[in-house]
Write an enzyme that holds these catalytic residues in place. Structure first.
Site, PDB file in Angstrom:
ATOM      1  N   ASN A  18       0.807  -1.002  -0.064  1.00 42.16           N
ATOM      2  CA  ASN A  18      -0.042  -0.209   0.102  1.00 42.16           C
ATOM      3  C   ASN A  18       0.935   1.194  -0.191  1.00 42.16           C
ATOM      4  OD1 ASN A  18      -2.986   1.123   0.401  1.00 42.16           O
ATOM      5  ND2 ASN A  18      -1.731   2.266   1.950  1.00 42.16           N
ATOM      6  N   GLU A  19       0.915   2.147  -1.091  1.00 40.11           N
ATOM      7  CA  GLU A  19       1.557   3.367  -0.970  1.00 40.11           C
ATOM      8  C   GLU A  19       2.888   2.975  -0.723  1.00 40.11           C
ATOM      9  OE1 GLU A  19      -0.476   6.024   1.128  1.00 40.11           O
ATOM     10  OE2 GLU A  19      -2.120   6.391  -0.626  1.00 40.11           O
ATOM     11  N   GLU A  57      -8.308   5.008  -3.816  1.00 35.92           N
ATOM     12  CA  GLU A  57      -8.886   5.760  -2.689  1.00 35.92           C
ATOM     13  C   GLU A  57      -9.369   7.233  -2.888  1.00 35.92           C
ATOM     14  OE1 GLU A  57      -6.298   5.781   0.604  1.00 35.92           O
ATOM     15  OE2 GLU A  57      -5.450   3.726   0.139  1.00 35.92           O
ATOM     16  N   TRP A  79      -5.762  12.929  10.891  1.00 38.17           N
ATOM     17  CA  TRP A  79      -5.158  11.819  11.780  1.00 38.17           C
ATOM     18  C   TRP A  79      -5.406  12.418  13.230  1.00 38.17           C
ATOM     19  CZ3 TRP A  79      -0.324   8.698  10.013  1.00 38.17           C
ATOM     20  CH2 TRP A  79      -0.358   8.091   9.024  1.00 38.17           C
ATOM     21  N   GLU A 119      -6.672   6.571  12.465  1.00 37.47           N
ATOM     22  CA  GLU A 119      -7.669   7.290  11.656  1.00 37.47           C
ATOM     23  C   GLU A 119      -9.041   7.534  11.819  1.00 37.47           C
ATOM     24  OE1 GLU A 119      -6.770   5.729   7.683  1.00 37.47           O
ATOM     25  OE2 GLU A 119      -4.897   7.153   7.393  1.00 37.47           O
TER      26      GLU A 119
HETATM   27  C1  GAL Z   1      -3.782   6.807   2.223  1.00 36.77           C
HETATM   28  C2  GAL Z   1      -3.591   5.503   2.899  1.00 36.77           C
HETATM   29  C3  GAL Z   1      -5.041   4.891   3.761  1.00 36.77           C
HETATM   30  C4  GAL Z   1      -5.205   5.938   4.383  1.00 36.77           C
HETATM   31  C5  GAL Z   1      -5.480   7.274   3.835  1.00 36.77           C
HETATM   32  C6  GAL Z   1      -6.065   8.153   4.922  1.00 36.77           C
HETATM   33  O1  GAL Z   1      -2.512   7.662   2.289  1.00 36.77           O
HETATM   34  O2  GAL Z   1      -3.285   4.698   1.684  1.00 36.77           O
HETATM   35  O3  GAL Z   1      -4.573   3.663   4.087  1.00 36.77           O
HETATM   36  O4  GAL Z   1      -4.248   6.008   5.579  1.00 36.77           O
HETATM   37  O5  GAL Z   1      -4.208   7.863   3.304  1.00 36.77           O
HETATM   38  O6  GAL Z   1      -4.924   8.705   5.565  1.00 36.77           O
END
Ligand code: GAL
Length: 685
Positions: free
Chosen positions: A150-151, A315, A323, A365
């Site tokens: 992921n990322e 996303e 956060w 989160e």
């Molecule tokens: C993205 C990440 C998600 C979530 C989102 C909001 O960067 O892939 O898992 O963390 O940001 O912070």
């Protein structure tokens, strides 16, 4: 352009975390997703400790039940490999997999992305979990594709574990072969830095001063991190290709120190991106006058499109982000989530998943809001998602046939200059201002633009897709690149350079030749002298020739140009200081085209001057008039073009059409004077 097969069918969906919720909620969640016309979920990207609660002990029960239920409700599934979050047992038993900060501090369990790409143990364990998951889900009827990790390089994009130093050394041995060549590339003759044995070579480590490594080493460090990230990702993509050949493979995010173009070309079926336009609004602290705010995100989407012409938004922001202790975004107003969804689609997305179905009630989160609130009752965002779902059920597959984004202008970038410019304040910071100004002015004038990355694979055909290329501050310029730009211009293209062009070679050494180095012949000028403009030196202005002799600020860095060729026309001169009257902007007639040189950092007003002189206009100018607050994006395909009109203002926008068009989202016909509601969107065919 050929559409990507896997992205021919439009899909809308959400990121879903079955492990976060009581199982009794799942069925209702999936049922309601279908009511919103969602057809896809992404799961599992952080669930390693569920799949492998102890080393070598695997458990698929929870996700089996969730995926079977999703399938029962007609949802398809993307599975994320869970390697962004190594379990506690893993990092406790194998602490060598942990990342280490530049200062030598080990980064422990408790957040995510705390591993390094170089550890052979981590690669081994990542390969095992990936293979187990692929074997288990390769024939699951709901699963259609995979997201790697992921990322990559989010949270942190530098790595200083012992394994990273070793991997860097091996990478350098491969690249340079001999220490002599390494010493030359890094200019180690300076300050007695010469290496006499490979064991002496490391990634940059703390030195006197504040993080001031050898600049040539610092550039190679970024190249290494990129290669190392890709080689780690390949461990997973190779396994998925072998075990689950009928599924597609992608990954999400666009982060530093990673050549995402190469990763996409070598490993992925298409690229995916996470679109949070409010980050652009948060970033408007850079003293920018009249910022684009959330609309500036369109420029990021144009970079994504340069990697993968059509892509997935894995996303999509669906609520205020935050956060526990950082990021505190405002709640999107009614219509903004819809606007941002179509912003993504207008720029090339053929699949959009909202982040996330429901806001988490635990963890870092709890303020990163999803479509559903904690209370899980229908809310405004759910209703807005429902509207989008119905519209795309009607129009989605018409939109995906229009695979190609239409732009005649590209803003040119490259990784070498981005990575070198991260450290070098004598050119790096300029790119942000120039790129932002150009994009903003073009966008407000409804002239769609692309991003074009110059890479070793770039061909003259890639360049010739555009009438105008703007390459603001390419400090590092290889002779091959300059030769290709010469051919582009000779054959009719228009190229626009800014200050600091062409003064460095690929290692970041300065050339011993007149600036702009390799681009000097193309521009027909040289740089007589130059100065930083900062607190010590008051900025001058440029006086543009022609009717009104307009004055625009000569920001940040001034190069005094010297005309070398008769074919050069001086377009603006400096208005004051000791170089008053000397050339500041020039235009060289080169073959069939033009090469412009702008001796400073671009600002909005200077971009306006150049656009006017080139006579650039919106491609729809003959039939459509739009106020500046509305963005125009055009996607084209076999069934003809689609014109996306995105109103980024909260106020209604007055638009005028001289031709009758249909809004494919509603089927309504539009003609004459039309009011587009605040945050409104229409897609005209
Ligand atoms: C993205 C990440 C998600 C979530 C989102 C909001 O960067 O892939 O898992 O963390 O940001 O912070």
């Amino acid at each position: 352009m050929k559409p990507i097969d896997a992205l021919k069918e439009f899909r809308l969906g959400a990121c879903y975390y079955p492990e976060h919720w009581q199982e009794s909620l799942w069925e209702d969640d999936f049922r309601r997703m279908r009511e919103l016309n969602f057809s896809i979920i992404r799961v599992a990207e952080f669930a390693w400790s569920i799949f492998e609660p102890q080393e070598g002990v695997f458990s698929f029960d929870l996700f089996d039940r969730a995926l079977d239920l999703a399938h029962k409700h007609g949802l398809t599934v993307i599975i994320g490999t869970p390697t962004a979050t190594p379990p506690a047992w893993l990092t406790h038993k194998y602490p060598e997999v942990l990342n280490v900060s530049h200062d030598g501090v080990t980064l422990h369990h408790g957040l995510r992305r705390h591993y390094n790409y170089s550890s052979t143990k981590y690669r081994e364990l990542s390969a095992i979990i990936t293979r187990k998951m692929a074997e288990h889900y390769k024939d699951h009827p709901a699963v259609i594709g995979w997201q790697l990790d992921n990322e990559f390089n989010c949270e942190i994009n530098e790595f200083y574990a012992p394994a990273d130093h070793d991997a860097f050394r091996a990478w350098l041995q491969e690249k340079y072969g001999t220490l002599d060549k390494l010493n030359e590339a890094w200019g180690t003759v300076f300050w007695s830095q010469t290496y006499s044995a490979w064991e002496q070579v490391f990634l940059p480590r703390p030195t006197p001063g504040q993080r001031q490594p050898n600049p040539h080493q610092a550039l190679d460090e970024k190249r290494f991190i990129s290669d190392n990230t890709i080689s780690y990702a390949k461990v997973q993509s190779d396994i998925l290709r072998e075990v689950a050949p009928n599924h597609w493979v992608t990954t999400n995010g666009l982060f530093g120190h990673l050549d995402s173009h190469r990763m996409n070309d070598e490993l992925l079926d298409f690229f995916s991106y996470d679109s949070y336009p409010q980050f652009s609004a948060l970033a408007d602290n850079q003293n920018e006058e009249n910022p684009l705010a959330d609309r500036a995100w369109s420029q990021k989407l144009s970079s994504v499109r340069s990697i993968s012409p059509n892509f997935v938004i894995m996303e999509q922001q669906s609520g205020p982000g935050g956060w526990v202790n950082r990021m505190n975004m405002a709640s999107p107003k009614p219509g903004q989530m819809r606007l941002w969804t179509y912003q993504s689609i207008a720029h090339g997305a053929n699949m959009v998943l909202y982040f996330r179905w429901r806001t988490a009630t635990v963890g870092n989160e709890i303020y990163w809001h999803g479509i559903n609130d904690y209370h899980n009752r229908p809310n405004r965002r759910v209703r807005e998602a429902g509207q989008i779902g119905s519209e795309l059920a009607l129009a989605g597959n018409r939109i995906t046939t229009a695979a190609e984004f239409k732009a005649d202008i590209a803003l040119v970038r490259d990784y070498d200059n981005e990575w070198d410019g991260e450290y070098d304040i004598w050119h790096g910071p300029f790119s942000w201002q120039s790129g932002t100004s150009w994009f903003k002015v073009l966008n407000r004038r409804h002239i769609p633009s692309d991003t074009l990355y110059i890479r070793s694979h770039t061909t003259i055909e890639d360049l010739k897709r555009y009438k105008v290329l703007i390459y603001p501050h390419a400090a590092i310029m290889r002779d091959e690149t300059a030769a290709m730009l010469e051919q582009y211009t000779r054959e009719g293209g228009i190229i626009i350079f800014g200050c600091r062009t062409g003064y460095k070679n690929e290692h970041g050494h300065t050339y011993m030749r007149p600036f702009p180095g390799a681009a000097a012949g193309l521009c027909g000028i040289s740089v007589e002298e130059f100065t930083m403009i900062n607190g010590m030196r008051k900025a001058t202005t440029m006086k543009w020739n022609g009717g009104d002799e307009a004055l625009t600020a000569a920001d940040s860095f001034n190069e005094v140009l010297y005309v070398e060729d008769d074919s050069v026309e001086v377009v603006a001169t400096y208005a004051s200081d000791f170089y008053a009257g000397k050339p500041a902007v020039t235009k060289n007639a080169f073959g069939e085209g033009q090469a412009w040189y702008f001796g400073a950092v671009f600002n909005d007003e200077a971009a306006e001057q150049i656009i006017d002189r080139l006579g650039l206009a919106a491609p729809t100018a003959s039939w459509l008039s739009l106020p500046p607050d509305v963005e125009l994006a055009i996607r084209e395909g076999e069934d003809g073009p689609l014109y996306f009109l995105l109103n980024f203002s909260e106020q209604p926008a007055a638009i005028t059409l001289k031709e009758s068009k249909t809004d494919v989202l509603t089927g309504n016909t539009l003609n004459g004077s039309v009011s587009l509601e605040g945050f409104g969107v229409v897609v005209l065919s």
